[in-house]
Design an enzyme around this catalytic site. Structure first.
Site: not given
Ligand code: GUN
Length: 294
Positions: A54, A98, A121
């Protein structure tokens, strides 16, 4: 049958280039550089990789990015205080926490504390609810990435039978909502999960299968209709002594036997994964532009 491989990596690269150009134009005109913050708790291997990717994607898009790290023993209060600070920080356009979080932290409580206007998100109930009724909002990154891939490859979805395997809040549920809605998939949607009695039969009748159950090689050739479109969301780490890392990413689809049956199929890796990150970048750009919320 000759199948077409859906190249998520190339599609994501092209979209990130478009975003970078738009960011250049914005900053040239005196506008603000979009700023994404990621909070990472603990040292889970998968989460470390996702967050690292990211941060790299932010650089590629010309965004400012900040990584905030906590050890796995962080308290819920500390995390909530961090969320509150980011909510109030005008320089921060969007932020993500996350997942998964350590067991002693109530994930839903953290998500609810995020200002929905910065929830890139798309996990906050305000965004989930707005998405469900077709209002402008942040759409969670994996479902949005899959929709983008289907559009990019001009794969017809309207009126088609779409089976979604898995009912998670992050993928299965929002994917079903989007594939069903007239303005997105406009498909006939069936959601199957670990307790679905007719799962195999539903899959055999599907024009489009989106597999997001997290069980390596779950979807086999006997479950797929010739000409079907198969989207593989699985990314399970399985031990592999031939790899330097000691593991490989395995999808939910038994690719070698399913692919020859398909019209289109996504590989793992290089399919849905890169599109998920690219969608987060799209959402961050929208947050920077205050596209959905003032
Ligand atoms: N864990 C797995 N996929 C995601 C996501 O798209 N965003 C976040 N914050 N955590 C995740």
């Amino acid at each position: 049958m000759e199948y077409q491989l859906i190249d998520g990596k190339a599609t994501a690269t092209a979209i990130k280039q478009q975003i970078a150009e738009e960011v250049k134009a914005i900053t040239k005109a005196g506008g603000k550089q979009p700023h994404l913050v990621a909070i990472l708790v603990g040292h889970d291997g998968g989460s470390e990789t996702y967050v690292k990717n990211k941060v790299i994607a932010c650089e590629q898009c010309g965004f400012k990015s900040t990584l905030i790290r906590y050890e796995a023993d962080v308290t819920e209060e500390e995390l909530l205080a961090c969320v509150d600070k980011l909510n109030k920080d005008d320089d921060v356009d969007g932020f993500i926490v996350q997942l998964p979080l350590p067991k002693h932290i109530d994930e839903q409580k953290i998500i609810m504390a995020i200002d929905y206007r910065k929830d890139v998100d798309g996990f906050h109930p305000v965004n989930v609810g707005r998405m469900a009724i077709g209002l402008p909002c942040f759409i969670s990154a994996t479902p949005l990435g899959i929709l983008t891939l289907l559009q990019h490859y001009h794969i017809p979805t309207s009126g088609k039978k779409c089976v979604i395997l898995g009912r998670s809040n992050i993928v299965g549920k929002p994917m079903a909502q989007l594939m069903m809605q007239k303005q997105y998939g406009d498909a006939t949607v069936t959601v199957c999960h670990s307790h679905s009695a007719t799962l195999k039969k539903e899959c055999q009748e599907a024009d489009i299968i989106i597999a997001a159950i997290g069980r390596p090689d779950f979807l086999t050739a006997d479950m797929v209709k010739p000409g079907a479109v198969v989207i593989d969301v699985g990314t399970t780490r399985v031990p592999d002594a031939t790899r330097k890392s000691g593991y490989r990413l395995n999808g939910d689809v038994k690719f070698d036997e399913v692919a020859p049956l398909c019209s289109f199929i996504t590989p793992v890796p290089g399919g849905v994964g890169p599109m998920t990150i690219c969608s987060l970048m799209k959402n961050t750009l929208a947050a920077g532009k205050k596209e959905y919320y003032k």
